[in-house]
Design a protein around this motif. Structure first.
Motif, PDB file in Angstrom:
ATOM      1  N   THR A 136       0.869  -1.172   0.000  1.00  0.00           N
ATOM      2  CA  THR A 136       0.000   0.000   0.000  1.00  0.00           C
ATOM      3  C   THR A 136       0.904   1.219   0.000  1.00  0.00           C
ATOM      4  N   ASP A 137       0.430   2.277  -0.606  1.00  0.00           N
ATOM      5  CA  ASP A 137       1.225   3.509  -0.622  1.00  0.00           C
ATOM      6  C   ASP A 137       1.245   4.104   0.782  1.00  0.00           C
ATOM      7  N   ASP A 143      -2.619  12.726   7.834  1.00  0.00           N
ATOM      8  CA  ASP A 143      -3.746  11.808   7.639  1.00  0.00           C
ATOM      9  C   ASP A 143      -4.335  11.440   8.999  1.00  0.00           C
ATOM     10  N   THR A 149      -9.869   6.676   2.568  1.00  0.00           N
ATOM     11  CA  THR A 149      -9.290   5.349   2.397  1.00  0.00           C
ATOM     12  C   THR A 149      -8.339   5.355   1.214  1.00  0.00           C
ATOM     13  N   LYS A 150      -7.546   4.285   1.130  1.00  0.00           N
ATOM     14  CA  LYS A 150      -6.620   4.109   0.018  1.00  0.00           C
ATOM     15  C   LYS A 150      -6.614   2.631  -0.349  1.00  0.00           C
ATOM     16  N   GLN A 161     -10.005  -1.560   0.170  1.00  0.00           N
ATOM     17  CA  GLN A 161      -9.837  -0.185   0.630  1.00  0.00           C
ATOM     18  C   GLN A 161      -9.575  -0.197   2.135  1.00  0.00           C
ATOM     19  N   LEU A 164      -6.223   5.465   5.666  1.00  0.00           N
ATOM     20  CA  LEU A 164      -4.959   6.053   5.218  1.00  0.00           C
ATOM     21  C   LEU A 164      -3.781   5.757   6.138  1.00  0.00           C
TER      22      LEU A 164
END
Length: 187
Positions: A136-137, A143, A149-150, A161, A164
């Motif tokens: 995940t980034d 944040d 979400t990411k 998802q 963050l």
């Protein structure tokens, strides 16, 4: 054979040569006219959902469904190989039978496989599984845990998802029905 009075969720019926699982049912007694049973049925093979109404007391044909606890071993081409926990028999199940649930299937995971006349119909996963985030980034400065979400890739290769603040290597709990993030798993 059974009657509509015997209907319950999860019961599998044979209607017009197809297998249908009862997902919802409601007995209705109107003030005028005869009683009836309103049902929602899901086709076991195709996943199609239909509403069907039966008159009360109508005979319906039930299908003999054998549910067995099995362990997922490995993937072999287009098949998923499961082992019966009782007799150690290994059974290949086609990918279309496993369906979308393959996204959250880990090796050595316990599932329930339903059979009709020796043919695997569908698998039932636990309601949630614990998976590790493999990529995940990183979250950005500022944040918040209540923020957005990411996307994150989990150990099965599925993308979900997540909040963050989560990072690669974190173990999370995922809902197997819709792929929703349920929370962090503390080690």
């Amino acid at each position: 054979m059974a009657t509509t009075n015997d209907l319950k969720n999860g019961l599998v019926l044979r209607i017009d040569g197809n297998l249908w699982s009862v997902t919802e049912f409601q007995h209705v007694k109107p003030g005028k006219g005869g009683a009836f049973v309103r049902t929602t049925l899901k086709n076991v093979m195709t996943g199609k959902v239909v509403d069907k109404t039966f008159n009360a007391g109508t005979k319906v044909e039930t299908a003999n469904v054998d549910r067995r606890d099995m362990t997922f071993l490995y993937r072999d081409g287009d098949d998923f190989v499961f082992m019966d926990a009782n007799d150690y028999e290994q059974i290949p199940v086609p990918a279309q039978t496993v369906g979308d649930q393959a996204r959250f299937l880990l090796e050595n995971q316990e599932v329930q496989v339903s059979f009709n006349d020796g043919v695997p119909l569908f698998i039932e996963m636990p309601a949630s599984v614990e998976l590790e985030i493999t990529h995940t980034d990183p979250g950005l400065q500022g944040d918040r845990s209540t923020g957005g979400t990411k996307p994150a890739t989990v150990s099965t290769g599925a993308e979900i998802q997540v909040p963050l603040f989560l990072e690669t290597g974190t173990t999370v709990k995922v809902d197997t029905r819709d792929g929703r993030y349920l929370g962090r798993v503390s080690s």
